[in-house]
Design an enzyme around this catalytic site. Structure first.
Site, mmCIF file in Angstrom:
data_model
loop_
_atom_site.group_PDB
_atom_site.id
_atom_site.type_symbol
_atom_site.label_atom_id
_atom_site.label_comp_id
_atom_site.label_asym_id
_atom_site.label_seq_id
_atom_site.Cartn_x
_atom_site.Cartn_y
_atom_site.Cartn_z
ATOM 1 N N GLU A 157 -0.062 65.619 -15.731
ATOM 2 C CA GLU A 157 0.900 64.533 -15.667
ATOM 3 C C GLU A 157 0.574 63.475 -14.617
ATOM 4 O O GLU A 157 0.914 62.308 -14.784
ATOM 5 C CB GLU A 157 2.305 65.093 -15.383
ATOM 6 N N SER A 423 46.287 101.884 -39.080
ATOM 7 C CA SER A 423 46.642 103.226 -38.596
ATOM 8 C C SER A 423 46.041 103.567 -37.246
ATOM 9 O O SER A 423 46.446 104.557 -36.625
ATOM 10 C CB SER A 423 46.194 104.275 -39.623
#
Length: 716
Positions: A157, A423
């Site tokens: 870079e 249940s």
């Protein structure tokens, strides 16, 4: 003329006069006067009077001099106007810079914005589960990462990073030449410092104004910070795609490891990624990412950042991206951590590390089993979603799966979805009944019942007649539990459920006995934990400790003892009935050999929800299956698909572990009962001779008692 002779002045020009007054500058009064009778003669032109005599050949030396003077005059004019134009350009550029500089905060007040905090969420063993926050990873320092990692960014870079002053004229020129040759924008001239300035202070728009401000801010950064400080800021702020800001977040996102552990090949891939995060993401475009990484490795070797041997090794062994990095059900658990974190530490000001109770193996196992089951049977049964919650008996969350696929739906069904438990809610009714004086041997009639127009039926549509509560519990008989809630009152059942940890609103009506009020899977699991830990109250928790990056303990969980919510004798009776479900009832197919296990299935009307909740002395786990739109499944019961998922998970979770008994033990039956034949029976659950068992249940007929005087007189 003699010396004494006076000469008259001549005001005209005589033909023999040799004066040359072409260069004279005469005032009007000094002009020659002509007499009235004097003949007019033309005045020689100034040009002719001053012109040198031309040679007969022409092109003499005097003409060349004139052309030389003209060239010198042209060059001088060009230089002059160039200087003037340059001066005005400089003034204009200075004004433009001053204008855009005025749009920035005053330099003496400029500070680097604080980086958004990161929350690193760790499993119980210290391994990273997920990062939360805007950046996706914590801050790292130059000193704690391999030296080749920051150098990879410099190599590709900004190779002159340690030489320029924030702006690199050589780099800009090189980029311009490259772009002109390529007839396009192939390179950019921005330095790492300029990129950092853009990330810290500016927007991503591409305008001349932004570039000017970027340059100004780059100069300020270079004046304020050292090169290593600038590079460290850059590595922690640059965007790598997929929501990862900073090199630590990127390493975790793409390689499932810390930036401290990346290889040269992985460092090169990360450095190459920042040019175009979307296009070069290694999990999306591995070929392009690898080609870019090769360029980075070559640049690192050319600039002496790594040896040729290291470069050759990195090129022959490129970085590999693991599958499913950063995805999966662990994000449901991470989201829940974030939901409750504020309650313990308030607003997060800096990076923190959260140590949780989650077990990576159990989390992965629960996810795999749930997803595989839904993939194999979900389409056939019209069951699209599921949830799994697994706790230690003290309430520590060991696994939490909030849905089938986090990438498609982030809604956490384990903690936020309220569904009818069916249940699986019945234990709270039976617990209330036992606390009112009943026992597992208490007889109730399994027959048609009508309660103000409500007529519950059993799943089998058949009735068994008189049965014990244990049998009714094991086979989930609806008529019996409907009669029980009428006896103990719905309000008392609500109080019992709330005492055990159910916080969702419950409707105090008879149908509550069949689980018609909605609850979350996490609530149900926590409530059942009281049956697995000796009757103690449980508050589910997932955070053990929170530390700052400096190691300071921000929060540490202390052991909480909320006291018992179930008495020992009552607990033993409940455990006995839970165990009967696993040995001869609806959970018998998923029992764990060698372990004392309790459980309960649950199915709602029209098969909209199916549950199985069960426990050992080691784990309490709830499984829910259904659809987000509350649509009907194809006859999916709690004893079916949810029980199957529960059984596979619990077997895997208990594999290799030493069996432990359930705290509180089992009920040993009522006191010795004397039957009609006079034979004592130690355990009233075992029918004596002559008692007719019905299926897996036995009804012990009470012994006849001697009638008193009034009974013999009036009957009864």
């Amino acid at each position: 003329m003699s010396r004494g002779e006076r000469r008259e002045p001549s005001f005209g020009y005589e033909s023999g006069d040799s004066r040359d007054d072409g260069d004279m500058r005469l005032s009007p009064d000094d002009r020659p006067v002509r007499f009235q009778n004097a003949p007019a003669r033309p005045e020689p032109s100034r040009q002719l009077r001053n012109a040198p005599k031309r040679s007969k050949r022409g092109g003499g030396g005097s003409g060349g001099g004139r052309r030389g003077r003209r060239r010198r005059t042209l060059l001088g004019g060009l230089f002059y106007w160039t200087m003037v134009l340059g001066l005005w350009c400089a003034i204009g550029l200075g004004g433009l810079i001053a204008y855009h500089a005025s749009q920035l905060p005053p330099i003496d007040q400029l500070t680097v914005p604080k980086r958004p905090p990161n929350i690193a969420i760790l499993a119980a063993d210290g391994s990273l589960l997920a990062n939360r926050g805007e950046t996706g990873g914590r801050t790292v320092t130059i000193g704690e990462i391999p030296p080749y990692l920051p150098k990879a960014f410099v190599a590709i870079e900004d190779r002159r990073f340690y030489e320029h002053f924030g702006i690199d004229p050589i780099g800009i020129t090189r980029a311009l030449v490259t772009n002109l040759r390529g007839r396009g924008v192939a390179q950019g001239g921005s330095t790492l410092t300029q990129q950092l300035a853009k990330n810290l202070f500016l927007t991503q728009e591409r305008t001349a104004a932004r570039k000017i401000q970027e340059a100004i801010l780059a100069l300020w950064l270079e004046r304020t910070y050292s090169k290593d400080q600038i590079l460290e800021l850059y590595l922690n702020r640059v965007y790598f795609g997929s929501g990862a800001y900073g090199v630590e977040a990127a390493a975790q996102r793409y390689f499932n490891k810390s930036a401290r552990s990346v290889t040269i090949a992985e460092a090169a891939m990360l450095a190459g990624l920042v040019q175009a995060p979307s296009r070069l993401a290694p999990n999306r475009n591995p070929d392009a990412a690898e080609k870019r990484a090769q360029l980075v490795i070559t640049a690192m070797a050319d600039q002496g950042f790594i040896s040729q041997a290291a470069a050759k090794s990195a090129l022959t062994a490129p970085a590999e991206v693991p599958e499913r990095v950063g995805a999966g059900s662990v994000n449901y658990a991470a989201d829940y951590v974030m939901d409750v974190l504020d309650d313990f530490i308030g607003a997060v000001e800096g990076d923190v590390t959260v140590l949780t109770t989650l077990d990576t193996k159990l989390q992965g196992s629960a996810e795999t089993i749930l997803v595989d089951a839904l993939s194999a049977q979900g389409a056939k049964l019209h069951a699209t979603q599921g949830a799994v919650v697994s706790l230690a008996p003290d309430g520590a969350i060991r696994a939490l799966i909030g849905g089938r696929d986090y990438t498609k739906s982030q809604f956490n069904r384990a903690t936020a979805a309220r569904r009818q438990p069916g249940s699986s809610f019945k234990p709270f009714v039976y617990l209330t009944a036992i606390e009112k004086g009943m026992t597992p041997d208490t007889i109730r009639d399994d027959s048609p019942v009508s309660i103000k127009g409500w007529e519950p039926e059993n799943y089998s549509r058949t009735f068994r007649g008189p049965v014990t509560l244990q049998t009714a519990f094991a086979h989930s008989l609806n008529t019996v539990v409907a009669r029980l809630i009428q006896e103990v009152t719905p309000r008392e059942v609500v109080r019992t459920a709330q005492r055990l940890g159910i916080s969702s609103p419950l409707q105090a009506n008879p149908s509550l006995s069949l689980g018609t009020s909605e609850v979350t899977p996490l609530e149900m699991t926590a409530a059942y934990a009281s049956f697995a830990n000796g009757g103690q109250s449980v508050l589910p928790y997932v955070i053990r400790e929170v530390r700052s990056t400096s190691g300071k303990v921000v929060y540490a969980r202390k052991a909480n003892n909320f006291g018992p919510v179930i008495q020992p004798q009552t607990l033993a009776m409940m455990n006995t009935m839970f165990h009967a479900v696993m040995t001869g009832g609806t959970g018998s197919k998923v029992n764990l050999p060698g372990w004392e296990v309790g459980g309960k299935s649950g199915t709602t009307q029209d098969y909209r929800d199916a549950w199985f909740v069960g426990f050992t002395g080691r784990l309490v786990t709830a499984v829910w299956v259904g659809n987000d739109d509350n649509s009907t499944m194809k006859r999916v019961t709690g004893a079916g698909l949810p029980a199957e998922i529960w059984g596979k998970y619990m077997k895997a979770a208990h594999a290799g572990a030493q069996p432990v008994p359930l705290p509180g033990g089992f009920w040993q039956g009522a006191p010795k009962t004397i039957f009609g034949d006079g034979a004592p029976v130690a355990d009233a659950r075992i029918p004596p001779a002559g008692v007719q068992p019905e299926g897996d249940r036995a009804w012990v007929r009470p012994a006849p008692q001697e009638r008193n005087f009034f009974e013999r007189l009036f009957g009864g």
